[in-house]
Design an enzyme around this catalytic site. Structure first.
Site, PDB file in Angstrom:
ATOM      1  N   SER A  40       0.840  -1.210   0.000  1.00  0.00           N
ATOM      2  CA  SER A  40       0.000   0.000   0.000  1.00  0.00           C
ATOM      3  C   SER A  40       0.875   1.260   0.000  1.00  0.00           C
ATOM      4  CB  SER A  40      -0.970   0.009   1.181  1.00  0.00           C
ATOM      5  OG  SER A  40      -0.287   0.164   2.398  1.00  0.00           O
ATOM      6  N   MET A 117      10.790  -6.482   4.757  1.00  0.00           N
ATOM      7  CA  MET A 117      10.867  -7.234   6.010  1.00  0.00           C
ATOM      8  C   MET A 117      12.156  -8.043   6.135  1.00  0.00           C
ATOM      9  SD  MET A 117       8.158  -6.018   7.137  1.00  0.00           S
ATOM     10  CE  MET A 117       7.846  -6.857   8.673  1.00  0.00           C
ATOM     11  N   HIS A 136       8.404   2.829   9.379  1.00  0.00           N
ATOM     12  CA  HIS A 136       8.242   1.884  10.499  1.00  0.00           C
ATOM     13  C   HIS A 136       6.989   2.262  11.296  1.00  0.00           C
ATOM     14  CE1 HIS A 136       9.456  -0.994  13.527  1.00  0.00           C
ATOM     15  NE2 HIS A 136       9.189  -0.082  14.450  1.00  0.00           N
TER      16      HIS A 136
HETATM   17  C1  GRF Z   1       3.868  -0.822   7.089  1.00  0.00           C
HETATM   18  O1  GRF Z   1       3.086  -0.773   8.246  1.00  0.00           O
HETATM   19  C2  GRF Z   1       5.287  -0.417   7.370  1.00  0.00           C
HETATM   20  O2  GRF Z   1       5.394   0.505   8.400  1.00  0.00           O
HETATM   21  C3  GRF Z   1       5.907  -1.713   7.801  1.00  0.00           C
HETATM   22  O3  GRF Z   1       5.334  -2.681   6.953  1.00  0.00           O
HETATM   23  C4  GRF Z   1       4.031  -2.236   6.570  1.00  0.00           C
HETATM   24  C5  GRF Z   1       3.970  -2.304   5.059  1.00  0.00           C
HETATM   25  O4  GRF Z   1       2.687  -2.021   4.576  1.00  0.00           O
HETATM   26  N1  GRF Z   1       7.354  -1.648   7.693  1.00  0.00           N
HETATM   27  P1  GRF Z   1       2.381  -2.051   3.011  1.00  0.00           P
HETATM   28  O5  GRF Z   1       2.932  -3.370   2.479  1.00  0.00           O
HETATM   29  O6  GRF Z   1       3.040  -0.885   2.372  1.00  0.00           O
HETATM   30  O7  GRF Z   1       0.891  -1.998   2.902  1.00  0.00           O
END
Ligand code: GRF
Length: 216
Positions: A40, A117, A136
């Site tokens: 997202s 991740m 984060h």
């Molecule tokens: C987010 O909450 C970001 O802070 C964390 O992983 C999530 C990723 O969300 N590091 P998306 O895949 O961009 O929806």
């Protein structure tokens, strides 16, 4: 409603510097985005560029999970997506070398970790010094590492939020560029709280990218 006004008030508690941020560079920033999952944040960056809110172009998306939804989002936006699966690499350094090679091949200037991740090594950091940012889901330096939202709920804090920071070797510890606060409500689950944090992530990540242009 008390809760509504609390949400609005705390959500606006971001660094005042950000209100002065301008896109200072004539040439668009060449971004490489790294994502492991939903994507997202990738999507809001693509949207902000399409709407002319940030002067940038996405050179490539790198993703490390074959099932990451971020890849389909890239396709939708006409962005090249490259799968680099860490499971195919002997160690973190080898994996990061592949990432660096790909980012350089796509002529990337700044790297955006948008839900990436994996821990990074000096190999990646040295290739893009002070040019890698991460989003984060906590108000750093609180709740570093994985499950930051769950950590906040377990600690019973009343306010948490999200941070965009420069990436350094120590996880979630580089210079903080911008933050946004989000109240923790009495009945919050990690899902409801994370959903409200993501609304703020989607505001501050494009802002942080604007700030990057001032570092060029
Ligand atoms: C987010 O909450 C970001 O802070 C964390 O992983 C999530 C990723 O969300 N590091 P998306 O895949 O961009 O929806």
């Amino acid at each position: 409603m008390i809760h509504d006004s609390l949400i609005n008030t705390t959500a606006s508690l971001i660094s005042p510097d950000i209100y002065n941020c301008q896109v200072s560079s004539d040439k668009p920033l060449k971004l490489g985005i790294m994502a492991s999952g939903n994507g997202s944040n990738f999507e809001v960056i693509a949207q902000a560029i399409a709407e002319g809110k940030i002067n940038a172009q996405i050179q490539v998306l790198i993703y490390n999970n074959p099932e990451a939804k971020a890849a389909a989002r890239a396709e939708k936006w006409g962005v090249e997506a490259v799968l680099l699966n860490h499971r195919d690499c002997k160690n973190r350094e080898k994996f990061d070398s592949k990432i660096v090679q790909t980012l350089q091949q796509y002529d990337v200037e700044f790297v955006i970790m948008a839900g990436w991740m994996r821990l990074v090594t000096q190999v990646l950091i040295d290739a893009f010094p002070n040019r890698i940012i991460n989003i984060h889901p906590s108000l750093l330096p609180s709740f570093k590492g994985v499950q930051a939202v769950e950590q906040a709920i377990a600690a019973k804090v009343k306010i948490t939020g999200c941070s965009v920071h420069l990436v350094s070797l120590e996880v979630d510890s580089g210079e903080i560029l911008i933050q946004s606060a989000v109240p923790v409500l009495a009945n919050d689950t990690s899902e409801t709280l994370h959903a409200r944090i993501q609304v703020q992530e989607h505001r501050i990540l494009p802002m942080a990218i604007s700030l990057l242009s001032q570092r060029k």
